[in-house]
Design an enzyme around this catalytic site. Structure first.
Site, PDB file in Angstrom:
ATOM      1  N   ALA A 170       0.831  -1.207   0.000  1.00 32.73           N
ATOM      2  CA  ALA A 170       0.000   0.000   0.000  1.00 32.73           C
ATOM      3  C   ALA A 170       0.861   1.251   0.000  1.00 32.73           C
ATOM      4  O   ALA A 170       0.517   2.267  -0.618  1.00 32.73           O
ATOM      5  CB  ALA A 170      -0.930   0.002   1.212  1.00 32.73           C
ATOM      6  N   TYR A 171       1.988   1.180   0.677  1.00 27.51           N
ATOM      7  CA  TYR A 171       2.874   2.350   0.802  1.00 27.51           C
ATOM      8  C   TYR A 171       3.507   2.732  -0.527  1.00 27.51           C
ATOM      9  O   TYR A 171       3.466   3.901  -0.933  1.00 27.51           O
ATOM     10  CB  TYR A 171       3.959   2.051   1.836  1.00 27.51           C
ATOM     11  CG  TYR A 171       5.092   3.050   1.847  1.00 27.51           C
ATOM     12  CD1 TYR A 171       4.960   4.270   2.500  1.00 27.51           C
ATOM     13  CD2 TYR A 171       6.297   2.778   1.193  1.00 27.51           C
ATOM     14  CE1 TYR A 171       5.992   5.194   2.499  1.00 27.51           C
ATOM     15  CE2 TYR A 171       7.334   3.690   1.188  1.00 27.51           C
ATOM     16  CZ  TYR A 171       7.179   4.890   1.845  1.00 27.51           C
ATOM     17  OH  TYR A 171       8.199   5.805   1.835  1.00 27.51           O
ATOM     18  N   PHE A 172       4.110   1.782  -1.227  1.00 28.05           N
ATOM     19  CA  PHE A 172       4.898   2.122  -2.409  1.00 28.05           C
ATOM     20  C   PHE A 172       4.079   2.728  -3.541  1.00 28.05           C
ATOM     21  O   PHE A 172       4.532   3.684  -4.180  1.00 28.05           O
ATOM     22  CB  PHE A 172       5.702   0.916  -2.886  1.00 28.05           C
ATOM     23  CG  PHE A 172       6.964   0.719  -2.091  1.00 28.05           C
ATOM     24  CD1 PHE A 172       7.957   1.687  -2.086  1.00 28.05           C
ATOM     25  CD2 PHE A 172       7.154  -0.413  -1.329  1.00 28.05           C
ATOM     26  CE1 PHE A 172       9.111   1.532  -1.351  1.00 28.05           C
ATOM     27  CE2 PHE A 172       8.307  -0.589  -0.576  1.00 28.05           C
ATOM     28  CZ  PHE A 172       9.296   0.384  -0.591  1.00 28.05           C
TER      29      PHE A 172
END
Length: 274
Positions: A170-172
């Site tokens: 989800a972060y990248f």
């Protein structure tokens, strides 16, 4: 180089004795705070943005006023809410009468296995890491377009969007959007005022948590070409470069000790960046 020399460069670039910067996510003592302190040292009045770390931000602001002779204020609000982006930028402009630099430093990351990620979590990552940066830039751009000296926007991305690792699915994507956003904003705002520049700094391992083992620190150092873990000051210096160089815009600069182009055999390192 003395303090006066450092200040005169930004004063010349923005054609004022009192350049103004706002740094999101600078309340707690992490990379954003170091960036804000460096800009204060270089002669800027600074607005530190905090959500929950208001007391820490106010303490830092008070210290900088005494050390650097520059005013520092604290603006507050959760970046999950769109209205916060306009509010903190407009509050800064209203207080100082101008806005020369915006640094989008606020971000969230927590390791999560892919099978456990929810749609709500994905949307929160994009809201804070991507949407808020764009909305803050839009708000800052309104003021910078009206200034003959324009302004400078610096987004903080992440070197590892080119080599993502596990448990940050989800972060990248939310950080990968920063690179395209930077180029788009450079075109959009530059078309309205040729003296507005938008760039991106992509930090590598620069701020490790206290619970990171020495073994991991050594592995991280060995994963770079310069054989050391970076510092928040390395990132702040890159931000300052973008503020001072008026012929660079639309650029994404890895500040990672060469880690993005270097892959030691068999090395698998998890996320430990600030």
């Amino acid at each position: 180089m003395g303090t006066t020399d450092l200040r005169s460069r930004l004063q010349n670039v923005f054609e004022t004795d009192d350049p103004v910067a706002i740094v999101t996510g600078s309340g707690s003592p992490r990379v954003g705070r170091v960036i804000a302190e460096e800009l204060s040292r270089r002669g800027c009045h600074v607005a530190l943005h905090a959500n929950t770390s208001v007391d820490e931000a106010e303490q830092a602001a008070s210290q900088w006023q005494q050390r650097f002779g520059r005013e520092a204020i604290v603006v507050q609000g959760p970046l999950e809410q769109d209205a916060t982006c306009d509010a903190i930028v407009d509050q800064t402009h209203q207080h100082f009468g101008r806005l020369d630099i915006l640094v989008n430093s606020a971000a969230i990351w927590t390791p999560t296995r892919l099978e456990n990620i929810t749609g709500e979590e994905i949307r929160r990552y994009f809201q804070i890491n991507s949407v808020a940066s764009l909305l803050c830039a839009r708000a800052a751009g309104r003021h910078m377009v009206a200034q003959s000296s324009g302004g400078c926007i610096i987004n903080l991305g992440d070197w590892a969007t080119v080599r993502p690792y596990a448990e940050h699915a989800a972060y990248f994507p939310s950080k990968g959007a920063i690179e395209v956003m930077t180029r788009s904003l450079a075109v959009e705002l530059g078309a309205h005022n040729a003296r507005i520049r938008v760039n991106c700094v992509q930090p590598g391992p620069v701020l490790l948590s206290d619970d990171v083992s020495q073994e991991t620190v050594n592995e991280l150092a060995d994963s770079t070409l310069v054989r050391r873990v970076g510092t928040p000051e390395d990132v702040a210096h890159a931000v300052s470069f973008f503020c001072e160089n008026t012929f660079v815009t639309g650029v994404c600069l890895p500040v990672d000790g060469g880690r993005s182009i270097f892959a030691p055999d068999g090395l698998q390192i998890g996320r430990n960046t600030g």
